[in-house]
Write a protein that holds these residues in place. Structure first.
Motif, mmCIF file in Angstrom:
data_model
loop_
_atom_site.group_PDB
_atom_site.id
_atom_site.type_symbol
_atom_site.label_atom_id
_atom_site.label_comp_id
_atom_site.label_asym_id
_atom_site.label_seq_id
_atom_site.Cartn_x
_atom_site.Cartn_y
_atom_site.Cartn_z
ATOM 1 N N PRO A 1 0.685 -1.107 -0.092
ATOM 2 C CA PRO A 1 0.027 -0.021 0.043
ATOM 3 C C PRO A 1 0.872 1.270 0.027
ATOM 4 C CG PRO A 1 -0.619 -1.606 1.679
ATOM 5 C CD PRO A 1 0.487 -2.071 1.149
ATOM 6 N N GLY A 2 0.252 2.320 -0.654
ATOM 7 C CA GLY A 2 1.267 3.626 -0.714
ATOM 8 C C GLY A 2 0.499 4.701 -0.283
ATOM 9 N N GLY A 3 0.597 5.885 -1.022
ATOM 10 C CA GLY A 3 0.233 7.046 -0.958
ATOM 11 C C GLY A 3 0.401 8.026 -1.668
ATOM 12 N N VAL A 4 -0.200 9.218 -1.713
ATOM 13 C CA VAL A 4 -0.238 10.373 -2.491
ATOM 14 C C VAL A 4 0.366 11.599 -1.747
ATOM 15 C CG1 VAL A 4 -1.481 11.842 -4.443
ATOM 16 C CG2 VAL A 4 -1.954 9.257 -4.143
ATOM 17 N N PHE A 5 1.388 12.248 -2.436
ATOM 18 C CA PHE A 5 1.701 13.513 -1.895
ATOM 19 C C PHE A 5 1.781 14.657 -2.790
ATOM 20 C CE2 PHE A 5 3.333 10.277 0.898
ATOM 21 C CZ PHE A 5 3.424 10.818 2.230
ATOM 22 N N MET A 6 1.323 15.739 -2.233
ATOM 23 C CA MET A 6 1.175 16.939 -3.048
ATOM 24 C C MET A 6 1.748 18.261 -2.455
ATOM 25 S SD MET A 6 -2.009 18.688 -5.255
ATOM 26 C CE MET A 6 -2.727 19.301 -3.749
ATOM 27 N N VAL A 7 2.500 19.240 -3.139
ATOM 28 C CA VAL A 7 2.998 20.407 -2.534
ATOM 29 C C VAL A 7 2.525 21.304 -3.668
ATOM 30 C CG1 VAL A 7 4.855 21.829 -1.649
ATOM 31 C CG2 VAL A 7 4.802 19.170 -1.653
ATOM 32 N N THR A 8 2.063 22.550 -3.180
ATOM 33 C CA THR A 8 1.718 23.664 -3.924
ATOM 34 C C THR A 8 1.902 25.030 -3.329
ATOM 35 O OG1 THR A 8 -0.427 24.059 -3.304
ATOM 36 C CG2 THR A 8 -0.461 22.535 -5.011
ATOM 37 N N HIS B 1 -4.365 -2.848 6.668
ATOM 38 C CA HIS B 1 -3.727 -2.879 7.807
ATOM 39 C C HIS B 1 -2.459 -3.803 7.503
ATOM 40 C CE1 HIS B 1 -7.310 -1.620 10.060
ATOM 41 N NE2 HIS B 1 -7.806 -2.501 9.664
ATOM 42 N N GLN B 2 -1.270 -3.683 8.508
ATOM 43 C CA GLN B 2 -0.242 -4.600 8.277
ATOM 44 C C GLN B 2 0.085 -5.332 9.356
ATOM 45 O OE1 GLN B 2 3.609 -2.843 7.916
ATOM 46 N NE2 GLN B 2 4.532 -4.599 6.702
ATOM 47 N N LYS B 3 -0.248 -6.908 9.446
ATOM 48 C CA LYS B 3 0.062 -7.933 10.554
ATOM 49 C C LYS B 3 1.442 -8.530 10.272
ATOM 50 C CE LYS B 3 -4.196 -7.242 11.792
ATOM 51 N NZ LYS B 3 -4.556 -6.653 13.042
ATOM 52 N N GLU B 4 1.736 -9.206 11.200
ATOM 53 C CA GLU B 4 2.956 -10.008 11.142
ATOM 54 C C GLU B 4 3.284 -11.038 9.861
ATOM 55 O OE1 GLU B 4 3.769 -12.213 14.765
ATOM 56 O OE2 GLU B 4 3.485 -10.688 16.112
ATOM 57 N N HIS B 5 2.307 -11.499 9.559
ATOM 58 C CA HIS B 5 2.103 -12.328 8.235
ATOM 59 C C HIS B 5 2.052 -11.503 6.949
ATOM 60 C CE1 HIS B 5 -2.053 -12.146 9.536
ATOM 61 N NE2 HIS B 5 -2.389 -12.223 8.067
ATOM 62 N N GLY B 6 1.661 -10.142 7.112
ATOM 63 C CA GLY B 6 1.619 -9.426 5.744
ATOM 64 C C GLY B 6 0.411 -8.433 5.910
ATOM 65 N N PHE B 7 -0.134 -7.940 4.837
ATOM 66 C CA PHE B 7 -1.043 -6.988 4.550
ATOM 67 C C PHE B 7 -2.557 -7.693 4.649
ATOM 68 C CE2 PHE B 7 2.508 -4.808 2.758
ATOM 69 C CZ PHE B 7 2.348 -3.723 3.603
ATOM 70 N N VAL B 8 -3.498 -7.206 5.264
ATOM 71 C CA VAL B 8 -4.714 -7.503 5.362
ATOM 72 C C VAL B 8 -5.705 -6.419 4.874
ATOM 73 C CG1 VAL B 8 -4.645 -9.306 6.874
ATOM 74 C CG2 VAL B 8 -5.231 -7.029 7.883
ATOM 75 N N ASN B 9 -7.062 -6.585 4.427
ATOM 76 C CA ASN B 9 -8.032 -5.540 4.284
ATOM 77 C C ASN B 9 -8.509 -4.859 5.401
ATOM 78 O OD1 ASN B 9 -8.241 -5.602 1.303
ATOM 79 N ND2 ASN B 9 -9.167 -7.878 1.553
ATOM 80 N N LYS B 10 -8.396 -3.732 5.359
ATOM 81 C CA LYS B 10 -9.010 -2.914 6.683
ATOM 82 C C LYS B 10 -10.368 -3.633 7.386
ATOM 83 C CE LYS B 10 -12.119 0.602 4.481
ATOM 84 N NZ LYS B 10 -13.306 0.155 5.196
ATOM 85 N N CYS C 1 -0.619 1.720 8.719
ATOM 86 C CA CYS C 1 0.854 1.260 9.023
ATOM 87 C C CYS C 1 1.671 2.358 8.564
ATOM 88 C CB CYS C 1 1.419 -0.178 8.380
ATOM 89 S SG CYS C 1 1.262 -0.224 6.534
ATOM 90 N N HIS C 2 1.415 3.200 7.694
ATOM 91 C CA HIS C 2 2.339 4.122 6.892
ATOM 92 C C HIS C 2 1.860 5.586 7.266
ATOM 93 C CE1 HIS C 2 3.350 1.274 3.765
ATOM 94 N NE2 HIS C 2 4.264 1.032 4.727
ATOM 95 N N SER C 3 2.358 6.244 8.266
ATOM 96 C CA SER C 3 1.755 7.482 8.545
ATOM 97 C C SER C 3 2.563 8.746 7.745
ATOM 98 C CB SER C 3 2.073 8.053 10.086
ATOM 99 O OG SER C 3 1.692 9.293 10.458
#
Length: 362
Positions: A47-54, A231-240, A342-344
């Protein structure tokens, strides 16, 4: 008459003007921001994200990272729609002030004026709710929350859920971040306007500002370009975890894109929704009963970056995190969304704002 000599003189001036307007040295700046973001969003297959600066409405940086959907192996794009969590509070606060501007309420009104049976409601004002100084129990800290998390709750049911809990302190005694207060504000918006909170925000804010890709959150409606939460668990990612959005309600149930959030920021700057007097109330610091000032206005934290005042707020809801920073003196807006809790993006967004500010002031 424009001569060849005049054109020769004008060309370097115009080019210089373009450089001054852009302000940030593109390649070096872009690489700095890339490396900063990749400390938290390094994997292309997560999972990732989007960043913007203006700055002054012009894009300085606009990128997506990681996957919008792991199961379908879909890459994130800058146009993806995210749940924004507590950034919803900005919209709730502005909606309240829009109603005040229309003469339908006053921020100094006691909440008993609108909810007659609310305990101690004669001493708790709308202002207390807006500034997190009401002392009301935050429903997110109640053990019984799990019993209603997936139920469809009407606003009055949500209010009934926490209203008889012991208060944490007397109104105005201290600042303590509180989701219950913003649920109450949403309920008051419905009572005063005669519309549902969802309809009020859609018709009076989203449509008026041109936020065509912003919504009251839903897991059932088809949302074009929706980023899925994880979400991220010990075994990997799961749906929210699935929750009913009627629970966070007006404290955290909106969805948006970074581009729509820029439209929102510009609408605030241009007094599209509020007159200057009402806008001033949003972005000023207030005092507790003992005269101590605290760093929260109406729906925004009022802080600073290396001594330069800013306005900021983040959000966190199952599967998503968000953060927005605005620096009024330079008209810089930085926003980051993540589709994994898991990614703030909080510190990354503040650090991007710091770098941008430094680059512009050089």
């Amino acid at each position: 008459m424009i001569t060849k000599k005049t054109i020769t003189i004008l060309i370097p001036i115009l080019l210089l003007g373009i450089r001054i307007d852009a302000q940030v040295p593109t390649n070096k700046y872009e690489k700095k921001i890339d490396s900063l973001i990749l400390t938290g969003f390094e994997s292309k297959n997560e999972p990732g994200g989007v960043f913007m600066v203006t700055q002054k409405g012009k894009s300085l940086y606009h990128k997506a990272f990681g996957k919008a959907n792991l199961e379908l192996d879909v890459n994130m794009t800058p146009k993806n729609v995210f749940q924004i969590g507590s950034m919803t509070k900005q919209f709730t606060a502005i909606a309240i002030l829009m109603l005040e501007q229309q003469g339908k309420l006053n921020v100094n009104d006691p909440i008993s004026k609108y909810i007659a049976d609310y305990p101690n409601g004669a001493k708790i004002t709308i202002h207390h709710l807006l500034t997190h100084t009401s002392g009301i129990k935050d429903f997110t800290k109640m053990k019984a929350l799990s019993t209603i998390a997936q139920k469809e709750m009407k606003p009055e049911m949500m209010v009934d859920f926490f209203k008889n809990e012991p208060v944490d302190f007397a109104p105005g005694e201290k600042f303590e971040y509180n989701n219950s207060g913003y649920v109450l504000l949403g309920y008051i918006i419905e009572i005063v306007s005669g519309q549902t909170y969802e309809d009020f925000i859609k018709k009076n804010i989203f449509e008026k500002v041109g936020m065509l890709h912003s919504y009251y959150a839903t897991d059932r409606q088809l949302i074009p370009k929706r980023a899925y939460g994880y979400h991220q668990k010990e075994h990997g990612f799961v749906n929210k975890t699935v929750i009913s959005f009627s629970v966070p309600f007006s404290s955290g149930s909106l969805m948006s894109t970074v581009d729509d959030m820029l439209k929102w920021q510009q609408a605030l700057n241009q007094n599209t929704l509020l007159n200057p007097a009402e806008t001033k109330k949003v972005f000023q610091k207030y005092k507790l009963n003992n005269g101590e000032e605290f760093t929260y206005g109406y729906g925004w934290h009022l802080k600073d970056i290396n001594g330069t005042p800013d306005r900021e707020h983040g959000g966190s809801i199952f599967g998503f995190k968000s953060m927005g920073v605005y620096i009024p003196s330079e008209d810089i807006y930085v926003i980051g969304f993540s589709n994994c809790d898991c990614h703030s993006p909080t510190e990354i967004t503040r650090n991007i704002a710091k770098i941008t500010l430094q680059s512009i002031k050089k």
